[in-house]
Scaffold this motif. Structure first.
Motif, PDB file in Angstrom:
ATOM      1  N   ARG A   8       0.842  -1.197   0.000  1.00 45.84           N
ATOM      2  CA  ARG A   8       0.000   0.000   0.000  1.00 45.84           C
ATOM      3  C   ARG A   8       0.877   1.247   0.000  1.00 45.84           C
ATOM      4  O   ARG A   8       2.037   1.205   0.382  1.00 45.84           O
ATOM      5  N   ASP A   9       0.292   2.358  -0.414  1.00 43.21           N
ATOM      6  CA  ASP A   9       1.029   3.625  -0.448  1.00 43.21           C
ATOM      7  C   ASP A   9       1.322   4.109   0.963  1.00 43.21           C
ATOM      8  O   ASP A   9       0.633   3.750   1.924  1.00 43.21           O
ATOM      9  N   ARG A  10       2.322   4.979   1.038  1.00 42.12           N
ATOM     10  CA  ARG A  10       2.713   5.559   2.326  1.00 42.12           C
ATOM     11  C   ARG A  10       1.550   6.375   2.884  1.00 42.12           C
ATOM     12  O   ARG A  10       0.942   7.163   2.180  1.00 42.12           O
ATOM     13  N   GLY A  11       1.249   6.178   4.161  1.00 39.60           N
ATOM     14  CA  GLY A  11       0.183   6.925   4.817  1.00 39.60           C
ATOM     15  C   GLY A  11      -1.162   6.218   4.813  1.00 39.60           C
ATOM     16  O   GLY A  11      -2.088   6.666   5.477  1.00 39.60           O
ATOM     17  N   ILE A  12      -1.280   5.120   4.079  1.00 37.94           N
ATOM     18  CA  ILE A  12      -2.542   4.365   4.059  1.00 37.94           C
ATOM     19  C   ILE A  12      -2.359   3.157   4.969  1.00 37.94           C
ATOM     20  O   ILE A  12      -1.672   2.190   4.626  1.00 37.94           O
ATOM     21  N   VAL A  13      -2.969   3.233   6.141  1.00 39.29           N
ATOM     22  CA  VAL A  13      -2.817   2.189   7.161  1.00 39.29           C
ATOM     23  C   VAL A  13      -4.189   1.603   7.454  1.00 39.29           C
ATOM     24  O   VAL A  13      -5.163   2.335   7.642  1.00 39.29           O
ATOM     25  N   GLU A  14      -4.265   0.286   7.482  1.00 37.02           N
ATOM     26  CA  GLU A  14      -5.522  -0.386   7.800  1.00 37.02           C
ATOM     27  C   GLU A  14      -5.500  -0.885   9.239  1.00 37.02           C
ATOM     28  O   GLU A  14      -4.451  -0.934   9.886  1.00 37.02           O
ATOM     29  N   LEU A  15      -6.658  -1.269   9.722  1.00 37.90           N
ATOM     30  CA  LEU A  15      -6.799  -1.747  11.098  1.00 37.90           C
ATOM     31  C   LEU A  15      -5.925  -2.980  11.341  1.00 37.90           C
ATOM     32  O   LEU A  15      -5.317  -3.120  12.405  1.00 37.90           O
ATOM     33  N   ALA A  16      -5.830  -3.853  10.352  1.00 37.63           N
ATOM     34  CA  ALA A  16      -5.011  -5.061  10.509  1.00 37.63           C
ATOM     35  C   ALA A  16      -3.543  -4.701  10.725  1.00 37.63           C
ATOM     36  O   ALA A  16      -2.846  -5.363  11.498  1.00 37.63           O
ATOM     37  N   ASP A  17      -3.079  -3.631  10.076  1.00 34.11           N
ATOM     38  CA  ASP A  17      -1.686  -3.199  10.255  1.00 34.11           C
ATOM     39  C   ASP A  17      -1.450  -2.718  11.685  1.00 34.11           C
ATOM     40  O   ASP A  17      -0.422  -3.017  12.293  1.00 34.11           O
ATOM     41  N   VAL A  18      -2.408  -1.967  12.202  1.00 37.54           N
ATOM     42  CA  VAL A  18      -2.282  -1.449  13.574  1.00 37.54           C
ATOM     43  C   VAL A  18      -2.320  -2.597  14.572  1.00 37.54           C
ATOM     44  O   VAL A  18      -1.531  -2.633  15.527  1.00 37.54           O
ATOM     45  N   LYS A  19      -3.211  -3.566  14.347  1.00 37.12           N
ATOM     46  CA  LYS A  19      -3.282  -4.717  15.256  1.00 37.12           C
ATOM     47  C   LYS A  19      -1.980  -5.509  15.243  1.00 37.12           C
ATOM     48  O   LYS A  19      -1.490  -5.936  16.292  1.00 37.12           O
ATOM     49  N   LEU A  20      -1.415  -5.691  14.055  1.00 35.57           N
ATOM     50  CA  LEU A  20      -0.150  -6.411  13.953  1.00 35.57           C
ATOM     51  C   LEU A  20       0.967  -5.644  14.657  1.00 35.57           C
ATOM     52  O   LEU A  20       1.778  -6.231  15.382  1.00 35.57           O
ATOM     53  N   ALA A  21       0.994  -4.337  14.481  1.00 38.69           N
ATOM     54  CA  ALA A  21       2.019  -3.516  15.136  1.00 38.69           C
ATOM     55  C   ALA A  21       1.859  -3.557  16.656  1.00 38.69           C
ATOM     56  O   ALA A  21       2.846  -3.642  17.392  1.00 38.69           O
ATOM     57  N   LEU A  22       0.621  -3.498  17.139  1.00 39.24           N
ATOM     58  CA  LEU A  22       0.380  -3.584  18.584  1.00 39.24           C
ATOM     59  C   LEU A  22       0.818  -4.927  19.135  1.00 39.24           C
ATOM     60  O   LEU A  22       1.440  -5.008  20.200  1.00 39.24           O
ATOM     61  N   HIS A  23       0.497  -5.979  18.417  1.00 37.25           N
ATOM     62  CA  HIS A  23       0.872  -7.320  18.869  1.00 37.25           C
ATOM     63  C   HIS A  23       2.391  -7.454  18.929  1.00 37.25           C
ATOM     64  O   HIS A  23       2.945  -7.981  19.905  1.00 37.25           O
ATOM     65  N   ALA A  24       3.075  -6.969  17.910  1.00 36.40           N
ATOM     66  CA  ALA A  24       4.538  -7.051  17.892  1.00 36.40           C
ATOM     67  C   ALA A  24       5.148  -6.194  18.996  1.00 36.40           C
ATOM     68  O   ALA A  24       6.129  -6.582  19.634  1.00 36.40           O
ATOM     69  N   LYS A  25       4.582  -5.024  19.244  1.00 36.51           N
ATOM     70  CA  LYS A  25       5.106  -4.123  20.282  1.00 36.51           C
ATOM     71  C   LYS A  25       4.902  -4.730  21.667  1.00 36.51           C
ATOM     72  O   LYS A  25       5.791  -4.658  22.515  1.00 36.51           O
ATOM     73  N   ASP A  26       3.747  -5.311  21.904  1.00 35.12           N
ATOM     74  CA  ASP A  26       3.471  -5.911  23.210  1.00 35.12           C
ATOM     75  C   ASP A  26       4.392  -7.081  23.489  1.00 35.12           C
ATOM     76  O   ASP A  26       4.822  -7.292  24.611  1.00 35.12           O
ATOM     77  N   ARG A  27       4.708  -7.860  22.458  1.00 35.69           N
ATOM     78  CA  ARG A  27       5.555  -9.033  22.661  1.00 35.69           C
ATOM     79  C   ARG A  27       7.013  -8.666  22.869  1.00 35.69           C
ATOM     80  O   ARG A  27       7.737  -9.375  23.533  1.00 35.69           O
ATOM     81  N   SER A  28       7.451  -7.541  22.312  1.00 33.26           N
ATOM     82  CA  SER A  28       8.861  -7.210  22.424  1.00 33.26           C
ATOM     83  C   SER A  28       9.142  -6.085  23.407  1.00 33.26           C
ATOM     84  O   SER A  28      10.204  -6.035  24.009  1.00 33.26           O
ATOM     85  N   GLY A  29       8.199  -5.171  23.603  1.00 33.63           N
ATOM     86  CA  GLY A  29       8.481  -3.989  24.395  1.00 33.63           C
ATOM     87  C   GLY A  29       8.119  -4.084  25.857  1.00 33.63           C
ATOM     88  O   GLY A  29       8.704  -3.400  26.687  1.00 33.63           O
ATOM     89  N   PHE A  30       7.173  -4.921  26.184  1.00 31.84           N
ATOM     90  CA  PHE A  30       6.704  -4.984  27.557  1.00 31.84           C
ATOM     91  C   PHE A  30       6.977  -6.359  28.149  1.00 31.84           C
ATOM     92  O   PHE A  30       7.011  -7.351  27.437  1.00 31.84           O
ATOM     93  N   CYS A  31       7.145  -6.376  29.426  1.00 34.96           N
ATOM     94  CA  CYS A  31       7.421  -7.616  30.132  1.00 34.96           C
ATOM     95  C   CYS A  31       6.123  -8.436  30.229  1.00 34.96           C
ATOM     96  O   CYS A  31       5.084  -7.907  30.597  1.00 34.96           O
TER      97      CYS A  31
END
Length: 125
Positions: A38-61
């Motif tokens: 997708r073009d830069r700046g076009i973000v879907e809900l699935a992208d945000v969910k994936l980013a949240l999941h990855a952040k929670d697994r790596s950033g928080f205890c």
């Protein structure tokens, strides 16, 4: 949360944390969206969910479950307390000195390393 008293700095710290967290998640989501074609700046809900999941697994205890903590407590509580010294004074366990955190971890007069004398170049060479 029924918080009635707080320091004003706490609000600023929470806002700063939230801003950084949301910014990092959205940047990661944008990277995932670009990777999906997708073009830069076009973000879907699935992208945000994936980013949240990855952040929670790596950033928080990850907090262990109640069952895991209960089993650890049971196994630890089965061990008897160590015997105490019968001598007058502080009654400390008879554990090895390295495990009591009461032994000094420094040397007042460190041992000098032996320095070997090396022969310099011989005359005439």
């Amino acid at each position: 949360m029924n918080v009635e008293e707080y320091e004003p700095r706490v609000v600023q710290q929470l806002l700063d944390f939230m801003y950084r967290h949301v910014n990092e998640v959205l940047e990661d989501a944008e990277c995932y969206a670009m990777h999906a074609g997708r073009d830069r700046g076009i973000v879907e809900l699935a992208d945000v969910k994936l980013a949240l999941h990855a952040k929670d697994r790596s950033g928080f205890c990850q907090v262990p479950g109640r069952e895991v903590v209960t089993e650890l407590a049971k196994s630890r509580n089965k061990l008897p307390f160590p015997e105490l010294n019968r001598a007058p004074g502080l009654r400390l366990p008879r554990d090895p000195p390295h495990s009591t955190l009461l032994t000094p971890n420094y040397e007042a007069f460190p041992k000098k390393a032996k320095v070997e004398k090396t022969e310099g170049p011989k005359e005439g060479q």
